[in-house]
Design an enzyme around this catalytic site. Structure first.
Site, mmCIF file in Angstrom:
data_model
loop_
_atom_site.group_PDB
_atom_site.id
_atom_site.type_symbol
_atom_site.label_atom_id
_atom_site.label_comp_id
_atom_site.label_asym_id
_atom_site.label_seq_id
_atom_site.Cartn_x
_atom_site.Cartn_y
_atom_site.Cartn_z
ATOM 1 N N SER A 124 9.289 1.039 -3.905
ATOM 2 C CA SER A 124 8.463 -0.153 -3.802
ATOM 3 C C SER A 124 7.850 -0.507 -5.151
ATOM 4 O O SER A 124 7.568 0.373 -5.964
ATOM 5 C CB SER A 124 7.342 0.102 -2.790
ATOM 6 O OG SER A 124 6.331 -0.873 -2.912
ATOM 7 N N TYR A 149 0.095 5.450 0.526
ATOM 8 C CA TYR A 149 1.466 4.991 0.790
ATOM 9 C C TYR A 149 2.229 4.872 -0.532
ATOM 10 O O TYR A 149 3.318 5.413 -0.693
ATOM 11 C CB TYR A 149 1.440 3.643 1.509
ATOM 12 C CG TYR A 149 2.713 2.858 1.330
ATOM 13 C CD1 TYR A 149 2.782 1.803 0.415
ATOM 14 C CD2 TYR A 149 3.864 3.191 2.033
ATOM 15 C CE1 TYR A 149 3.955 1.102 0.220
ATOM 16 C CE2 TYR A 149 5.040 2.496 1.843
ATOM 17 C CZ TYR A 149 5.080 1.451 0.920
ATOM 18 O OH TYR A 149 6.249 0.770 0.722
ATOM 19 N N LYS A 153 5.591 7.012 -2.322
ATOM 20 C CA LYS A 153 6.790 6.395 -2.890
ATOM 21 C C LYS A 153 7.036 6.919 -4.303
ATOM 22 O O LYS A 153 8.160 7.273 -4.672
ATOM 23 C CB LYS A 153 6.663 4.868 -2.917
ATOM 24 C CG LYS A 153 6.753 4.218 -1.547
ATOM 25 C CD LYS A 153 8.081 4.538 -0.880
ATOM 26 C CE LYS A 153 8.198 3.920 0.496
ATOM 27 N NZ LYS A 153 9.442 4.316 1.193
HETATM 28 C C1 WQD Z 1 0.633 -10.099 0.074
HETATM 29 C C2 WQD Z 1 -0.536 -10.992 -0.314
HETATM 30 C C3 WQD Z 1 -2.702 -10.174 0.338
HETATM 31 C C4 WQD Z 1 -2.153 -10.553 4.652
HETATM 32 C C5 WQD Z 1 2.520 -4.361 0.482
HETATM 33 C C6 WQD Z 1 2.882 -3.012 -0.080
HETATM 34 C C7 WQD Z 1 4.314 -3.049 -0.543
HETATM 35 C C8 WQD Z 1 5.170 -3.433 0.616
HETATM 36 C C9 WQD Z 1 4.786 -4.832 1.086
HETATM 37 C C10 WQD Z 1 5.959 -2.012 2.388
HETATM 38 C C11 WQD Z 1 -1.736 -10.209 -0.834
HETATM 39 C C12 WQD Z 1 -2.363 -11.485 1.042
HETATM 40 C C13 WQD Z 1 -1.921 -10.567 3.280
HETATM 41 C C14 WQD Z 1 -3.122 -11.425 5.219
HETATM 42 C C15 WQD Z 1 -3.582 -12.286 3.031
HETATM 43 N N1 WQD Z 1 5.006 -2.465 1.636
HETATM 44 N N2 WQD Z 1 -2.628 -11.443 2.505
HETATM 45 N N3 WQD Z 1 -3.800 -12.267 4.385
HETATM 46 O O1 WQD Z 1 0.116 -6.036 -0.383
HETATM 47 O O2 WQD Z 1 1.836 -7.321 -1.792
HETATM 48 O O3 WQD Z 1 2.565 -5.303 -0.546
HETATM 49 O O4 WQD Z 1 3.403 -4.755 1.502
HETATM 50 O O5 WQD Z 1 7.126 -2.247 2.390
HETATM 51 O O6 WQD Z 1 4.685 -1.759 -0.987
HETATM 52 O O7 WQD Z 1 2.083 -2.735 -1.201
HETATM 53 O O8 WQD Z 1 1.997 -7.379 0.704
HETATM 54 O O9 WQD Z 1 2.043 -9.019 2.528
HETATM 55 O O10 WQD Z 1 0.259 -7.193 2.565
HETATM 56 O O11 WQD Z 1 0.101 -9.075 0.917
HETATM 57 O O12 WQD Z 1 -4.234 -13.052 2.307
HETATM 58 O O13 WQD Z 1 -3.367 -11.453 6.461
HETATM 59 O O14 WQD Z 1 -0.987 -11.687 0.844
HETATM 60 O O15 WQD Z 1 -4.059 -10.162 -0.076
HETATM 61 O O16 WQD Z 1 -2.328 -10.943 -1.880
HETATM 62 P P1 WQD Z 1 1.507 -6.535 -0.580
HETATM 63 P P2 WQD Z 1 1.100 -8.148 1.775
#
Ligand code: WQD
Length: 340
Positions: A124, A149, A153
């Site tokens: 990741s 997490y 990785k």
């Molecule tokens: C993306 C953006 C949130 C939800 C993580 C892991 C990565 C992979 C993917 C597993 C951020 C914003 C999110 C919400 C929001 N994991 N958001 N409201 O954090 O980039 O990556 O998930 O495979 O390893 O680190 O992804 O989709 O959680 O967030 O505003 O209800 O959307 O703050 O800026 P992230 P995400």
């Protein structure tokens, strides 16, 4: 040639199983169904017309894993099986280290004793932390990830590098940015359990009325519209990259071991608000949202330099953000139509 796909009924795993079957590989799935559902297996068969072998058990059950290797001529493994909820990993660190690392080590013990090579690891972009330079390339110095997490990785990558060096085996570390979307058949897609952690499944459920409104975790970041930027890549493009990475390893004649590392992204960044607007435009729906405080551990910006995968795997993501988000809505409509 049988390929062991752990977590093969999960989100990225199931899409990769489809691409492996479509490319003529025999597939053996081990999935404990803790984060997936059995109907995905039937739908994989409907999409491909082929039936992968399936074993429903936890990879920490070493004795059961040995029986799988005894029963099938395994030539490679794509290892998806892992817990992946960033927030949950902070509350259950020992469970995350045990599950994500013990399952990996159990597979490597079998690879070691049976002299098997060709191991693909689901890694990741979280291993980069908040990188200093965009786009992020594979030589970017890694920082200790914020989440447990992310640490599992990074530790998984180190374990595999040591394994490849000590036993002269071929491995490929695939660093996903933000996979989104569902198969064009709308028969497989992301199945979030409980309240989705990730942005796109939450947007999908808000559009479907399952969630009242989207919480946008902060709009005071140092970006054009104040919301964080990520590299959202279509899940089928991610799956195709796995087949390309596997084929590269299998064709590599090296006797000295191989350590491939690739970013899987589009090379383009999109903000949270841009994703919301693209989903609304793609599906002609409205997404109610409210701006909330920042989520702990979030970084401001991450998007990939994808030159290396394009050059060495002859692969690049070809699907637009809007097209990816259209498949998400089709998948949600399929889920609504099923009488679970
Ligand atoms: C993306 C953006 C949130 C939800 C993580 C892991 C990565 C992979 C993917 C597993 C951020 C914003 C999110 C919400 C929001 N994991 N958001 N409201 O954090 O980039 O990556 O998930 O495979 O390893 O680190 O992804 O989709 O959680 O967030 O505003 O209800 O959307 O703050 O800026 P992230 P995400």
């Amino acid at each position: 040639m049988a390929i062991l796909v752990t977590g093969g009924l999960g989100y990225i795993g199931s899409h990769t199983v489809v691409e492996l079957l479509n490319n003529g590989f025999e597939v053996v799935i081990v999935d404990d169904l803790s984060h997936s559902e059995k109907f995905i297996l039937k739908n994989i068969e409907e999409i491909t017309g082929k039936k992968p072998v399936f074993y429903p058990f936890d990879l920490k059950r070493k004795e059961l894993l040995t029986q799988v290797f005894d029963a099938h001529p395994i030539d490679g493994c794509i290892n998806f099986a892992a817990y992946k909820a960033v927030g949950e990993s902070q509350e259950r660190p020992v469970d995350y280290y045990e599950n994500n690392l013990f399952s990996l080590i159990n597979i490597l013990q079998e690879f070691k004793t049976r002299n098997i090579s060709n191991f693909i690891f689901s890694s990741s972009c979280t291993v980069y932390g908040q990188a200093d330079k965009m786009p992020i390339d594979e030589d970017t110095p890694l920082k200790m990830p914020e989440s447990v997490y992310g640490k599992t990785k990074q530790m998984g990558e180190e374990i595999l590098k040591d394994f490849a060096k000590a036993h002269k085996r071929k491995i490929s570390l695939l660093r996903y940015f933000n996979p989104i979307g569902a198969h064009p058949s709308a028969k497989i897609g992301e199945l979030p359990i409980g309240v989705p952690n990730n942005l796109v499944p939450y947007v999908m459920q808000t559009a479907a009325g399952v969630r009242e409104k989207l919480n946008i975790w902060g709009n005071d970041y140092d970006t054009e519209d104040g919301t964080p930027i990520r590299d959202y890549i279509y899940v089928v493009d991610v799956a195709k990259a796995h087949v390309a990475a596997l084929q590269k390893l299998m064709n590599d004649p090296s006797e000295e071991g191989v350590i491939d590392i690739y970013n899987l992204g589009t090379g383009k960044g999109s903000s949270v608000l841009e994703v919301v607007k693209a989903f609304e435009a793609a599906n002609n729906v409205e997404i109610p949202y409210q701006i909330c405080n920042r989520r702990e551990g979030d970084i401001t910006i991450a998007y990939a330099n994808v030159d290396k995968a394009q050059k060495e795997l002859n692969w690049k993501s070809e699907t637009s953000l809007e097209e990816s988000l259209r498949t998400v809505w089709e998948w949600q409509k399929y889920l609504n139509s099923r009488n679970f």
